[in-house]
Design a protein around this motif. Structure first.
Motif, PDB file in Angstrom:
ATOM      1  N   THR A   1     -28.775  30.162  47.889  1.00 61.31           N
ATOM      2  CA  THR A   1     -27.485  29.524  47.609  1.00 61.31           C
ATOM      3  C   THR A   1     -26.849  29.174  48.955  1.00 61.31           C
ATOM      4  O   THR A   1     -27.391  29.495  49.993  1.00 61.31           O
ATOM      5  CB  THR A   1     -26.552  30.497  46.865  1.00 61.31           C
ATOM      6  OG1 THR A   1     -26.432  31.680  47.654  1.00 61.31           O
ATOM      7  CG2 THR A   1     -27.087  30.883  45.498  1.00 61.31           C
TER       8      THR A   1
ATOM      9  N   ASP B   1     -24.907  49.666  36.646  1.00 55.63           N
ATOM     10  CA  ASP B   1     -24.044  49.574  37.828  1.00 55.63           C
ATOM     11  C   ASP B   1     -23.484  50.956  38.159  1.00 55.63           C
ATOM     12  O   ASP B   1     -23.390  51.824  37.267  1.00 55.63           O
ATOM     13  CB  ASP B   1     -22.896  48.583  37.630  1.00 55.63           C
ATOM     14  CG  ASP B   1     -22.398  48.022  38.967  1.00 55.63           C
ATOM     15  OD1 ASP B   1     -22.686  46.855  39.288  1.00 55.63           O
ATOM     16  OD2 ASP B   1     -21.737  48.788  39.734  1.00 55.63           O
TER      17      ASP B   1
ATOM     18  N   ALA C   1     -28.139  43.417  42.356  1.00 54.86           N
ATOM     19  CA  ALA C   1     -27.286  44.469  42.918  1.00 54.86           C
ATOM     20  C   ALA C   1     -27.201  44.285  44.434  1.00 54.86           C
ATOM     21  O   ALA C   1     -27.865  43.411  45.004  1.00 54.86           O
ATOM     22  CB  ALA C   1     -27.856  45.847  42.576  1.00 54.86           C
TER      23      ALA C   1
ATOM     24  N   ALA D   1     -20.434  40.255  40.936  1.00 61.25           N
ATOM     25  CA  ALA D   1     -19.996  38.865  40.863  1.00 61.25           C
ATOM     26  C   ALA D   1     -21.074  37.954  40.272  1.00 61.25           C
ATOM     27  O   ALA D   1     -20.806  37.166  39.352  1.00 61.25           O
ATOM     28  CB  ALA D   1     -19.594  38.392  42.258  1.00 61.25           C
ATOM     29  N   VAL D   2     -22.289  38.059  40.770  1.00 61.28           N
ATOM     30  CA  VAL D   2     -23.349  37.149  40.314  1.00 61.28           C
ATOM     31  C   VAL D   2     -23.673  37.408  38.838  1.00 61.28           C
ATOM     32  O   VAL D   2     -23.687  36.480  38.017  1.00 61.28           O
ATOM     33  CB  VAL D   2     -24.630  37.316  41.176  1.00 61.28           C
ATOM     34  CG1 VAL D   2     -25.794  36.544  40.562  1.00 61.28           C
ATOM     35  CG2 VAL D   2     -24.380  36.844  42.606  1.00 61.28           C
TER      36      VAL D   2
HETATM   37  N1  LIG Z   1     -24.775  33.390  46.089  1.00 62.63           N
HETATM   38  C1  LIG Z   1     -24.802  34.679  45.964  1.00 62.63           C
HETATM   39  O1  LIG Z   1     -23.891  35.226  45.474  1.00 62.63           O
HETATM   40  C2  LIG Z   1     -26.016  35.417  46.406  1.00 62.63           C
HETATM   41  C3  LIG Z   1     -27.037  34.693  47.034  1.00 62.63           C
HETATM   42  C4  LIG Z   1     -28.166  35.389  47.440  1.00 62.63           C
HETATM   43  C5  LIG Z   1     -28.287  36.730  47.206  1.00 62.63           C
HETATM   44  N2  LIG Z   1     -27.274  37.399  46.616  1.00 62.63           N
HETATM   45  C6  LIG Z   1     -27.422  38.812  46.457  1.00 62.63           C
HETATM   46  O2  LIG Z   1     -27.232  39.163  45.114  1.00 62.63           O
HETATM   47  C7  LIG Z   1     -26.702  40.475  45.065  1.00 62.63           C
HETATM   48  C8  LIG Z   1     -25.463  40.493  44.166  1.00 62.63           C
HETATM   49  O3  LIG Z   1     -24.432  39.718  44.746  1.00 62.63           O
HETATM   50  P1  LIG Z   1     -22.945  39.852  44.170  1.00 62.63           P
HETATM   51  O4  LIG Z   1     -22.128  38.827  44.861  1.00 62.63           O
HETATM   52  O5  LIG Z   1     -22.993  39.884  42.697  1.00 62.63           O
HETATM   53  O6  LIG Z   1     -22.536  41.278  44.745  1.00 62.63           O
HETATM   54  P2  LIG Z   1     -21.510  42.339  44.090  1.00 62.63           P
HETATM   55  O7  LIG Z   1     -21.209  43.287  45.178  1.00 62.63           O
HETATM   56  O8  LIG Z   1     -20.379  41.629  43.414  1.00 62.63           O
HETATM   57  O9  LIG Z   1     -22.372  43.016  42.946  1.00 62.63           O
HETATM   58  C9  LIG Z   1     -23.400  43.901  43.203  1.00 62.63           C
HETATM   59  C10 LIG Z   1     -23.240  45.069  42.239  1.00 62.63           C
HETATM   60  O10 LIG Z   1     -24.373  45.902  42.395  1.00 62.63           O
HETATM   61  C11 LIG Z   1     -23.938  47.232  42.194  1.00 62.63           C
HETATM   62  N3  LIG Z   1     -24.973  48.109  42.742  1.00 62.63           N
HETATM   63  C12 LIG Z   1     -25.256  48.417  44.011  1.00 62.63           C
HETATM   64  N4  LIG Z   1     -26.323  49.208  44.091  1.00 62.63           N
HETATM   65  C13 LIG Z   1     -26.730  49.426  42.821  1.00 62.63           C
HETATM   66  C14 LIG Z   1     -27.795  50.162  42.252  1.00 62.63           C
HETATM   67  N5  LIG Z   1     -28.642  50.844  43.006  1.00 62.63           N
HETATM   68  N6  LIG Z   1     -27.929  50.144  40.903  1.00 62.63           N
HETATM   69  C15 LIG Z   1     -27.064  49.448  40.125  1.00 62.63           C
HETATM   70  N7  LIG Z   1     -26.043  48.741  40.621  1.00 62.63           N
HETATM   71  C16 LIG Z   1     -25.877  48.731  41.951  1.00 62.63           C
HETATM   72  C17 LIG Z   1     -22.601  47.293  42.889  1.00 62.63           C
HETATM   73  O11 LIG Z   1     -21.832  48.351  42.420  1.00 62.63           O
HETATM   74  C18 LIG Z   1     -22.020  45.936  42.519  1.00 62.63           C
HETATM   75  O12 LIG Z   1     -21.222  45.980  41.372  1.00 62.63           O
HETATM   76  C19 LIG Z   1     -26.413  40.903  46.504  1.00 62.63           C
HETATM   77  O13 LIG Z   1     -27.489  41.666  47.002  1.00 62.63           O
HETATM   78  C20 LIG Z   1     -26.375  39.583  47.216  1.00 62.63           C
HETATM   79  O14 LIG Z   1     -26.697  39.697  48.594  1.00 62.63           O
HETATM   80  C21 LIG Z   1     -26.135  36.769  46.205  1.00 62.63           C
END
Ligand SMILES: NC(=O)c1ccc[n+]([C@@H]2O[C@H](COP(=O)([O-])OP(=O)(O)OC[C@H]3O[C@@H](n4cnc5c(N)ncnc54)[C@H](O)[C@@H]3O)[C@@H](O)[C@H]2O)c1
Length: 439
Positions: A249, A85, A171, A25-26
């Motif tokens: 965030t 990914d 990730a 998503a991010v």
């Molecule tokens: N506002 C926010 O969205 C926010 C704020 C702070 C931190 N984060 C952190 O950012 C990260 C991403 O958030 P998101 O909402 O995009 O999550 P998401 O689940 O949509 O995306 C994460 C992606 O990482 C992939 N992944 C997992 N392990 C992996 C690896 N070892 N190598 C490659 N790809 C891998 C997953 O398949 C997934 O597609 C999370 O750890 C989340 O906690 C997000």
């Protein structure tokens, strides 16, 4: 990190490759956003590097350039994106799947997004229990996987004709890991990779590969990752910038805006209860107690550091702080975060503040990814190495030099960031003393 005033800054020539670990998503909201801005169909709202200004000199001087005109940042047109990914979906399909941006907008961006296909991930389900995927590298041991990444990065850079790269971990959140003896030196770390030691998480393998390849690294999740002596010393040795952890965030952003205000007026706190409902994949991963523990640690420390209970025991000693994240699929990425804040004022009279933040997680995170990519690249061209504390502004759990407590107050963080930029350009730092106006 130390760097002389008015240092020579190498120009941002050529293409900047942004390597994203995780194309969820991010990452897709970030990439799609940059492509939409390049196309002229959206504005970079939320991005300090694109919209922020910086005051220079006296208030009466009227010198307030845009930050991007004040320091030589890479331009959006020169940015190219790569990702890893565990799912093979292109950035277009992954963005549709994440459900953050409207189909109509994504339709206009189909061409550049379809081209971004994730490379095979370094992944091990031990560290993210709720996920499994097929787009995963295999290798004899963790050291060999790191070598595969290093070769792949070099090939990607060549193919995409980039002059510079940055890597950002976006990730999934890995399980909670404590610092281990094998994290102490680069030798013990490399040996542990050869031994497939449990203390080496996939995120550390990516960070190691980045630092070995001469690439600065930012950690957007709360995992330990680059916050270990072995990798910090590698960053120092190879003169590379690093920063983390966990994009600031949503609820924590609100906390670091409100708590400094309460403290500035010497209002006391009995308790702060925070709960969230979240239905995206991040929420699903965080539903696992081991991954949530990593996130919880990152979220809990914020108030302690801002409120300083040791300095103000009558206001902040023993306040209760609870944080919950509940996975609730119908909400998708549109999180709802409730805060109940029990404060007290004059003569100890209690009051309550209620916050209901209907936020969009990835909409808040995407501009952070953009700013970090641009500032890390700037830091690199300036010659700033090691932990970049001036980028604390973007993190829930800012990485600092060993022995230093992190600064969480968002207003101090912003001042530190802007003063760092003034310092780089040889401008006077702004102290807000302002006595000269009354001489
Ligand atoms: N506002 C926010 O969205 C926010 C704020 C702070 C931190 N984060 C952190 O950012 C990260 C991403 O958030 P998101 O909402 O995009 O999550 P998401 O689940 O949509 O995306 C994460 C992606 O990482 C992939 N992944 C997992 N392990 C992996 C690896 N070892 N190598 C490659 N790809 C891998 C997953 O398949 C997934 O597609 C999370 O750890 C989340 O906690 C997000």
């Amino acid at each position: 990190m130390p760097v002389a005033k008015q240092t020579e800054i190498a120009p941002a020539e050529g293409r900047l490759g942004v390597l994203l670990v995780g194309l969820g998503a991010v990452s897709t909201t970030f990439i799609a956003g940059v492509e939409a801005i390049k196309k002229g169909v959206a504005e970079p709202i939320g991005s300090l590097t694109q919209m922020g200004t910086i005051r220079l000199g006296k208030r009466t001087d009227n010198r307030v350039p845009l930050i991007k005109d004040f320091v030589p940042l890479a331009q959006l047109k020169d940015m190219v994106f790569g990702a890893w990914d565990i799912f093979p979906d292109s950035a277009y399909d992954a963005a549709l799947n994440a459900g953050v941006l409207e189909k109509e907008l994504l339709g206009q961006l189909k061409e550049p997004l379809r081209k971004i296909k994730p490379m095979k991930a370094v992944f091990d389900q031990t560290y993210v229990k709720r996920l499994s995927g097929t787009n995963v590298k295999t290798g004899k041991n963790k050291f060999e996987l790191a070598q595969q990444l290093i070769a792949e990065i070099a090939e990607w850079k060549r193919k995409n004709k980039c002059s510079r790269l940055v890597m950002i971990w976006a990730a999934s959140t890995e399980i909670f890991l404590k610092p281990h003896a094998v994290h102490k030196t680069l030798d013990s770390f490399e040996q542990a990779m050869r031994d497939n030691h449990k203390a080496i998480a996939p995120s550390m393998i990516y960070a190691y590969a980045a630092l070995k390849s001469g690439i600065p690294f930012a950690n957007g999740a709360p995992n330990l990752t680059v916050d270990i002596p072995a990798l910090m010393s590698l960053a120092d040795k190879n003169k590379l910038a690093i920063c983390g952890k966990d994009f600031k965030t949503g609820q924590t952003l609100m906390k670091t805006i409100i708590a400094p205000g309460l403290k500035s007026r010497m209002l006391g706190l009995h308790g702060w209860y925070s709960t969230n409902i979240l239905g995206n994949r991040d929420g699903e991963v965080l539903d696992d107690p081991d991954s949530f523990k990593t996130k919880e640690e990152s979220k809990l420390s914020v108030l302690e550091y801002i409120l300083q209970p040791d300095v103000y025991p009558s206001l902040y000693k023993d306040f209760s702080h609870v944080v919950r994240i509940n996975y609730y699929p119908p909400r998708g990425d549109n999180k709802e975060g409730w805060d109940n804040i029990d404060i007290f004022g004059w003569l100890g009279y209690p009051m309550q503040i209620k916050i209901d933040f209907l936020c969009r997680d990835s909409i808040l995170a995407a501009p952070i990814v953009l700013d970090l990519a641009l500032f890390l690249d700037l830091a690199q061209r300036v010659g700033m190495k090691g932990v970049q504390e001036w980028l604390s502004f973007y993190f829930k759990s800012p990485q600092t030099a060993p022995g230093l407590y992190p600064e969480h107050d968002i207003f101090i963080q912003l001042m530190k960031l802007k003063n760092t930029l003034r310092h780089l350009r040889g401008e006077d730092l702004i102290t807000h003393l302002g006595l000269e106006y009354y001489d």
